[in-house]
Scaffold this active site. Structure first.
Site, PDB file in Angstrom:
ATOM      1  N   SER A  15      30.051  16.966   5.278  1.00 49.95           N
ATOM      2  CA  SER A  15      29.019  16.220   4.548  1.00 49.95           C
ATOM      3  C   SER A  15      27.632  16.830   4.736  1.00 49.95           C
ATOM      4  O   SER A  15      26.886  17.023   3.769  1.00 49.95           O
ATOM      5  CB  SER A  15      28.990  14.773   5.031  1.00 49.95           C
ATOM      6  OG  SER A  15      30.242  14.185   4.819  1.00 49.95           O
ATOM      7  N   GLY A  16      27.270  17.150   5.973  1.00 52.78           N
ATOM      8  CA  GLY A  16      25.924  17.662   6.247  1.00 52.78           C
ATOM      9  C   GLY A  16      25.743  19.073   5.717  1.00 52.78           C
ATOM     10  O   GLY A  16      24.759  19.370   5.023  1.00 52.78           O
ATOM     11  N   LYS A  51      40.896   7.093   5.173  1.00 55.67           N
ATOM     12  CA  LYS A  51      40.994   5.855   5.962  1.00 55.67           C
ATOM     13  C   LYS A  51      40.822   4.638   5.060  1.00 55.67           C
ATOM     14  O   LYS A  51      41.595   3.687   5.102  1.00 55.67           O
ATOM     15  CB  LYS A  51      39.930   5.886   7.077  1.00 55.67           C
ATOM     16  CG  LYS A  51      39.864   4.695   8.009  1.00 55.67           C
ATOM     17  CD  LYS A  51      39.034   3.525   7.526  1.00 55.67           C
ATOM     18  CE  LYS A  51      37.633   3.855   7.123  1.00 55.67           C
ATOM     19  NZ  LYS A  51      36.743   4.210   8.214  1.00 55.67           N
ATOM     20  N   ALA A 115      33.308  31.086  10.717  1.00 52.79           N
ATOM     21  CA  ALA A 115      32.175  31.978  10.958  1.00 52.79           C
ATOM     22  C   ALA A 115      31.626  31.659  12.338  1.00 52.79           C
ATOM     23  O   ALA A 115      31.616  30.503  12.764  1.00 52.79           O
ATOM     24  CB  ALA A 115      31.106  31.764   9.893  1.00 52.79           C
ATOM     25  N   GLY A 178      38.851   1.434  21.978  1.00 50.29           N
ATOM     26  CA  GLY A 178      38.355   0.156  21.454  1.00 50.29           C
ATOM     27  C   GLY A 178      37.196   0.367  20.512  1.00 50.29           C
ATOM     28  O   GLY A 178      36.381  -0.529  20.306  1.00 50.29           O
ATOM     29  N   TYR A 180      35.619   2.323  16.690  1.00 49.22           N
ATOM     30  CA  TYR A 180      35.855   2.236  15.249  1.00 49.22           C
ATOM     31  C   TYR A 180      37.299   2.633  14.884  1.00 49.22           C
ATOM     32  O   TYR A 180      37.997   1.915  14.179  1.00 49.22           O
ATOM     33  CB  TYR A 180      34.971   3.243  14.514  1.00 49.22           C
ATOM     34  CG  TYR A 180      33.521   2.912  14.316  1.00 49.22           C
ATOM     35  CD1 TYR A 180      33.079   2.383  13.102  1.00 49.22           C
ATOM     36  CD2 TYR A 180      32.583   3.196  15.287  1.00 49.22           C
ATOM     37  CE1 TYR A 180      31.734   2.143  12.875  1.00 49.22           C
ATOM     38  CE2 TYR A 180      31.231   2.961  15.070  1.00 49.22           C
ATOM     39  CZ  TYR A 180      30.815   2.443  13.859  1.00 49.22           C
ATOM     40  OH  TYR A 180      29.482   2.214  13.643  1.00 49.22           O
ATOM     41  N   ILE A 181      37.689   3.836  15.347  1.00 48.16           N
ATOM     42  CA  ILE A 181      38.957   4.389  14.850  1.00 48.16           C
ATOM     43  C   ILE A 181      40.149   3.583  15.353  1.00 48.16           C
ATOM     44  O   ILE A 181      41.059   3.253  14.581  1.00 48.16           O
ATOM     45  CB  ILE A 181      39.092   5.879  15.253  1.00 48.16           C
ATOM     46  CG1 ILE A 181      37.983   6.695  14.559  1.00 48.16           C
ATOM     47  CG2 ILE A 181      40.465   6.431  14.886  1.00 48.16           C
ATOM     48  CD1 ILE A 181      37.984   8.183  14.868  1.00 48.16           C
ATOM     49  N   ARG A 201      40.068   0.100  27.648  1.00 49.43           N
ATOM     50  CA  ARG A 201      39.718   0.127  29.074  1.00 49.43           C
ATOM     51  C   ARG A 201      38.723  -0.958  29.489  1.00 49.43           C
ATOM     52  O   ARG A 201      38.659  -1.333  30.644  1.00 49.43           O
ATOM     53  CB  ARG A 201      39.145   1.495  29.450  1.00 49.43           C
ATOM     54  CG  ARG A 201      37.797   1.816  28.816  1.00 49.43           C
ATOM     55  CD  ARG A 201      37.286   3.158  29.323  1.00 49.43           C
ATOM     56  NE  ARG A 201      36.101   3.604  28.591  1.00 49.43           N
ATOM     57  CZ  ARG A 201      35.545   4.794  28.767  1.00 49.43           C
ATOM     58  NH1 ARG A 201      36.045   5.651  29.616  1.00 49.43           N
ATOM     59  NH2 ARG A 201      34.470   5.126  28.063  1.00 49.43           N
ATOM     60  N   ALA A 344      29.597  -0.257   9.082  1.00 50.90           N
ATOM     61  CA  ALA A 344      30.714  -1.190   8.925  1.00 50.90           C
ATOM     62  C   ALA A 344      31.914  -0.685   9.693  1.00 50.90           C
ATOM     63  O   ALA A 344      32.145   0.516   9.780  1.00 50.90           O
ATOM     64  CB  ALA A 344      31.078  -1.323   7.448  1.00 50.90           C
ATOM     65  N   GLU A 444      25.832 -16.529   0.844  1.00 50.70           N
ATOM     66  CA  GLU A 444      24.734 -17.497   0.698  1.00 50.70           C
ATOM     67  C   GLU A 444      24.367 -18.099   2.063  1.00 50.70           C
ATOM     68  O   GLU A 444      23.251 -18.575   2.262  1.00 50.70           O
ATOM     69  CB  GLU A 444      25.077 -18.588  -0.318  1.00 50.70           C
ATOM     70  CG  GLU A 444      26.181 -19.523   0.077  1.00 50.70           C
ATOM     71  CD  GLU A 444      26.541 -20.489  -1.067  1.00 50.70           C
ATOM     72  OE1 GLU A 444      25.686 -21.311  -1.430  1.00 50.70           O
ATOM     73  OE2 GLU A 444      27.668 -20.410  -1.585  1.00 50.70           O
TER      74      GLU A 444
HETATM   75  P1  NDP Z   1      34.053   5.350  19.495  1.00 49.05           P
HETATM   76  O1  NDP Z   1      32.963   5.989  20.236  1.00 49.05           O
HETATM   77  O2  NDP Z   1      33.743   4.366  18.433  1.00 49.05           O
HETATM   78  O3  NDP Z   1      35.051   4.660  20.509  1.00 49.05           O
HETATM   79  C1  NDP Z   1      35.655   5.372  21.542  1.00 49.05           C
HETATM   80  C2  NDP Z   1      36.471   4.391  22.346  1.00 49.05           C
HETATM   81  O4  NDP Z   1      37.238   5.087  23.307  1.00 49.05           O
HETATM   82  C3  NDP Z   1      35.609   3.397  23.099  1.00 49.05           C
HETATM   83  O5  NDP Z   1      36.252   2.151  23.032  1.00 49.05           O
HETATM   84  C4  NDP Z   1      35.606   3.957  24.515  1.00 49.05           C
HETATM   85  O6  NDP Z   1      35.462   2.960  25.476  1.00 49.05           O
HETATM   86  C5  NDP Z   1      36.981   4.547  24.592  1.00 49.05           C
HETATM   87  N1  NDP Z   1      37.112   5.658  25.535  1.00 49.05           N
HETATM   88  C6  NDP Z   1      36.385   6.781  25.602  1.00 49.05           C
HETATM   89  N2  NDP Z   1      36.840   7.597  26.567  1.00 49.05           N
HETATM   90  C7  NDP Z   1      37.888   6.966  27.142  1.00 49.05           C
HETATM   91  C8  NDP Z   1      38.785   7.294  28.194  1.00 49.05           C
HETATM   92  N3  NDP Z   1      38.701   8.442  28.861  1.00 49.05           N
HETATM   93  N4  NDP Z   1      39.753   6.406  28.509  1.00 49.05           N
HETATM   94  C9  NDP Z   1      39.862   5.239  27.853  1.00 49.05           C
HETATM   95  N5  NDP Z   1      39.046   4.882  26.851  1.00 49.05           N
HETATM   96  C10 NDP Z   1      38.069   5.732  26.496  1.00 49.05           C
HETATM   97  O7  NDP Z   1      34.931   6.572  18.923  1.00 49.05           O
HETATM   98  P2  NDP Z   1      36.068   6.678  17.839  1.00 49.05           P
HETATM   99  O8  NDP Z   1      36.958   7.751  18.317  1.00 49.05           O
HETATM  100  O9  NDP Z   1      36.639   5.365  17.495  1.00 49.05           O
HETATM  101  O10 NDP Z   1      35.250   7.194  16.579  1.00 49.05           O
HETATM  102  C11 NDP Z   1      34.411   8.344  16.677  1.00 49.05           C
HETATM  103  C12 NDP Z   1      33.149   8.145  15.899  1.00 49.05           C
HETATM  104  O11 NDP Z   1      33.420   8.271  14.510  1.00 49.05           O
HETATM  105  C13 NDP Z   1      32.552   6.751  16.046  1.00 49.05           C
HETATM  106  O12 NDP Z   1      31.663   6.680  17.131  1.00 49.05           O
HETATM  107  C14 NDP Z   1      31.849   6.532  14.748  1.00 49.05           C
HETATM  108  O13 NDP Z   1      30.534   6.966  14.887  1.00 49.05           O
HETATM  109  C15 NDP Z   1      32.607   7.403  13.770  1.00 49.05           C
HETATM  110  N6  NDP Z   1      33.454   6.552  12.911  1.00 49.05           N
HETATM  111  C16 NDP Z   1      32.858   5.699  12.042  1.00 49.05           C
HETATM  112  C17 NDP Z   1      33.601   4.891  11.224  1.00 49.05           C
HETATM  113  C18 NDP Z   1      32.919   3.960  10.293  1.00 49.05           C
HETATM  114  O14 NDP Z   1      31.741   4.168  10.002  1.00 49.05           O
HETATM  115  N7  NDP Z   1      33.585   2.917   9.815  1.00 49.05           N
HETATM  116  C19 NDP Z   1      35.064   4.904  11.259  1.00 49.05           C
HETATM  117  C20 NDP Z   1      35.598   5.806  12.236  1.00 49.05           C
HETATM  118  C21 NDP Z   1      34.803   6.595  13.019  1.00 49.05           C
HETATM  119  P3  NDP Z   1      34.032   2.319  25.869  1.00 49.05           P
HETATM  120  O15 NDP Z   1      33.664   1.428  24.754  1.00 49.05           O
HETATM  121  O16 NDP Z   1      34.332   1.593  27.108  1.00 49.05           O
HETATM  122  O17 NDP Z   1      33.110   3.477  26.070  1.00 49.05           O
END
Ligand code: NDP
Length: 462
Positions: A15-16, A51, A115, A178, A180-181, A201, A344, A444
Site C-alpha cells: 500500500s505505501g 480477510k 531488491a 489476542g 486483531y488477527i 497470554r 475497526a 442514534e
Molecule cells: P497484535 O499486535 O494486534 O496482537 C498480537 C497479540 O499477540 C497480542 O495479543 C499479544 O499479547 C500477543 N503476543 C505477542 N507475542 C506473544 C508471545 N510471545 N506469546 C504469546 N502471545 C503473544 O498483532 P496481530 O498479529 O493480531 O496483527 C498485526 C497487526 O496487523 C496489528 O497490530 C494491526 O495493526 C494490523 N491488523 C489490523 C487489522 C485491522 O485493521 N482490522 C486486522 C489485522 C491486523 P499482548 O496483548 O499481551 O501484548
C-alpha cells in the site's frame, strides 16, 4: 541530466510503496518500484481484503439462522471452502492487476524482483544482479508474522498467510494471540463451522482497546461457542499418530486441532535488505528508524508503512507515503499525523473505535464523563439472537471534548469512520447532543446519551 538512473527507487509494492511510486511518477519523476512477490502487499494479497471477504463468507451461517424469525425458511445449506478460495483468489488477482495498471499509467517502471540496498544511493535487483542508482530510495517492505521460533513445534503452525490458502477447512483450530488477527480469524473459522479455540497470554483479549469492548466481545464470542482461554500460552506443538496436531499449553492442557495458528504480532521485514551496507539504523524489532518526515538516518533513504513499526495499518502507510511525496516533490514539508486514528476489528460483532480508551483517558485527564449504552440491536428482536451492542463516549469534563468513542456491534467499523471525522474536528459532547438522531438506527444512541453513566476523577469513579 541526473547523475542517477532514477529519481526515486521504491522497494516494496504494498500500500505505501505503490502510492508513493504512483504519485511520484505522476509528477514526472523517474520512478522504479521493485516487488519480490505480488503487487498489493499484505493488505491486498494476504491481509485486509481477503480477510474481509472471509468475514462476509463466515457471516452467512448466522444470517441463515436469523432468517427464521423473519418468516423465511432456508433450505439445507452447505459451505464449500474451495469455492470460496477460488472466488477470493480471482478477486485478489483483479485488484493486483489494478495496482499494476495504476503504476504503469503513471509511468513508473515495474520490476518484478527482490531488491536490496548496496549503498545510500544504490540497489541491487536480485533477479538480474544489476545494480542501479537512485537519488532517493524509499523502503516500504512491510512486515511478516512473528514465527515464535522459540516454541517447540512452531514449524507445524500456520500464520494468517497460510490461512488464506488452506487446501481444506480444518474441523478444529486453535489460535494463539489476542490481537486483531487472532480475534478476527477465530470468528471467521467459527462462522464457517470450525470448532475454534483462542488462547491468549493476558487477562483479557485486545489489550489496547477499551475494556467494555474487550469484555463485551469476549462474552459474545463465548456465547457463540468459541472457546477462549486467557492466561495461557503454548508450551509445545506436536503431530499425533493420527496426523492431527496436539497443542500443549502452559497449564497442562492438550488441545487437538487440524490447524494451529499463531497470530502473535508482526515483525518488520528488514532481514537481508542491505541496511548495513547503506548504513541505515534499525530499532529493537528490526524496524527502520525514521524522523517525523519518514527519513532514515541516511539522507537519501526513506521508509514508510509497517517496516517502520509506527502504526501497522494500511491507511496509515498510504498517508505516510502521501506526506512523503508532499515533502520531497511538492516543496511542502508534511509530517504524517498519527493522532486519532479510527480503526475497526472485524470480529463478530465488530469493534469500531477512535481516540482513547477509558483507562488511557483516565491516566491522561483529571476528570472524565463516561457515556455508555448497552442494548439489544433491533434486528436481534425477531431473530431471537442473544446479542448486545455497546456504545461508549469518553468526554473530557473540562472542555467537554469527546476524546474517545467506542462501539461493539454491527457495522461498528463503518460508524468508527464517521466518528473519526467528529473527533478529528474536535467536536464536544454538546455538538453530539445538538445533532438530530437518525431513527431507527443503532447509531442514534451516540447522540441521545444525555446524562453521563458515571464520572471519573483522578482515575476513580465518583
Ligand atoms: P497484535 O499486535 O494486534 O496482537 C498480537 C497479540 O499477540 C497480542 O495479543 C499479544 O499479547 C500477543 N503476543 C505477542 N507475542 C506473544 C508471545 N510471545 N506469546 C504469546 N502471545 C503473544 O498483532 P496481530 O498479529 O493480531 O496483527 C498485526 C497487526 O496487523 C496489528 O497490530 C494491526 O495493526 C494490523 N491488523 C489490523 C487489522 C485491522 O485493521 N482490522 C486486522 C489485522 C491486523 P499482548 O496483548 O499481551 O501484548
Amino acid at each position: 541530466m541526473s547523475e542517477y538512473d532514477y529519481d526515486l527507487f521504491v522497494i516494496g509494492g504494498g500500500s505505501g510503496g505503490v502510492r508513493a511510486a504512483r504519485l511520484a511518477a505522476g509528477l514526472g519523476k523517474k520512478v522504479a518500484i521493485a516487488e519480490e512477490y505480488r503487487f498489493g502487499g499484505t493488505c491486498v494479497i494476504r491481509g485486509c481484503v481477503p480477510k474481509k471477504l472471509f468475514v462476509y463468507a463466515s457471516q452467512f451461517s448466522e444470517h441463515f439462522e436469523d432468517a427464521g424469525g423473519y418468516g423465511w425458511t432456508v433450505g439445507e445449506s452447505r459451505f464449500d471452502w474451495p469455492a470460496l478460495i477460488a472466488n477470493k483468489d480471482r478477486e485478489i488477482e483483479r485488484l493486483e492487476g489494478l495496482y499494476q495498471h495504476g503504476l504503469e499509467n503513471a509511468g513508473a517502471e515495474i520490476i518484478a524482483s527482490r531488491a536490496e540496498l548496496t549503498g545510500p544511493n544504490s540497489v541491487r535487483i536480485k533477479s538480474t544482479g544489476r545494480v542501479v542508482t537512485a537519488e532517493r530510495i524509499l523502503i516500504a517492505v512491510g512486515g511478516k508474522p512473528n514465527p515464535h521460533a522459540s516454541l517447540p513445534g512452531h514449524e507445524l503452525c500456520i500464520s494468517s498467510n497460510e490461512a488464506f490458502h488452506l487446501e481444506a477447512l480444518p474441523k478444529a483450530v486453535v489460535i494463539a494471540g489476542g490481537g486483531y488477527i487472532a480475534v478476527e480469524f477465530a470468528n471467521i473459522f467459527h462462522g464457517m463451522g470450525v470448532d475454534t479455540t483462542l488462547i491468549y497470554r493476558g487477562q483479557e483479549i485486545l489489550s489496547r482497546f477499551d475494556i467494555d469492548m474487550r469484555r463485551g466481545l469476549h462474552q459474545a464470542m463465548e456465547q457463540k461457542g468459541i472457546r477462549i482461554l486467557c492466561h495461557e500460552v503454548f508450551a509445545k506443538i506436536e503431530r499425533g499418530a493420527d496426523g492431527r496436531l496436539l497443542a500443549h499449553t502452559s497449564t497442562g492442557k492438550a488441545l487437538v486441532a487440524d490447524q494451529v495458528m499463531l497470530a502473535l504480532g508482526r515483525n518488520p521485514n528488514t532481514a537481508g535488505l542491505g541496511l548495513e551496507a547503506a548504513g541505515v539504523k534499525t530499532g529493537q524489532k528490526g524496524e527502520i528508524l525514521v524522523d517525523e518526515y519518514s527519513r532514515t538516518n541516511v539522507e537519501s533513504i526513506y521508509a514508510v508503512g509497517d517496516v517502520t513499526n509506527r502504526v501497522e495499518l494500511t491507511p496509515v502507510a498510504i498517508h505516510e507515503a502521501m506526506c512523503l511525496i508532499e515533502t520531497l516533490y511538492k516543496d511542502n514539508p508534511t509530517s504524517p499525523d498519527h493522532d486519532l486514528i479510527a480503526t475497526a476489528v472485524f470480529s463478530q460483532p465488530e469493534i469500531g473505535t477512535v481516540g482513547l480508551s477509558e483507562d488511557a483517558a483516565a491516566k491522561a485527564y483529571d476528570e472524565l464523563e463516561i457515556y455508555r449504552a448497552e442494548f439489544r440491536p433491533m434486528k436481534a428482536t425477531l431473530s431471537g439472537r442473544q446479542e448486545k451492542t455497546i456504545m461508549k463516549l469518553i468526554v473530557n469534563a473540562e472542555d467537554r471534548k469527546v476524546i474517545g468513542a467506542h462501539i461493539l456491534g454491527h457495522d461498528a467499523g463503518e460508524m468508527a469512520q464517521i466518528l473519526g471525522i467528529a473527533l478529528k474536528a474536535g467536536c464536544t459532547k454538546d455538538d453530539f447532543d445538538r445533532t438530530m438522531a437518525v431513527h431507527p438506527t443503532a447509531s442514534e444512541e451516540l447522540v441521545t446519551m444525555y446524562q453521563p453513566s458515571y464520572r471519573l476523577k483522578g482515575g476513580e469513579r465518583v
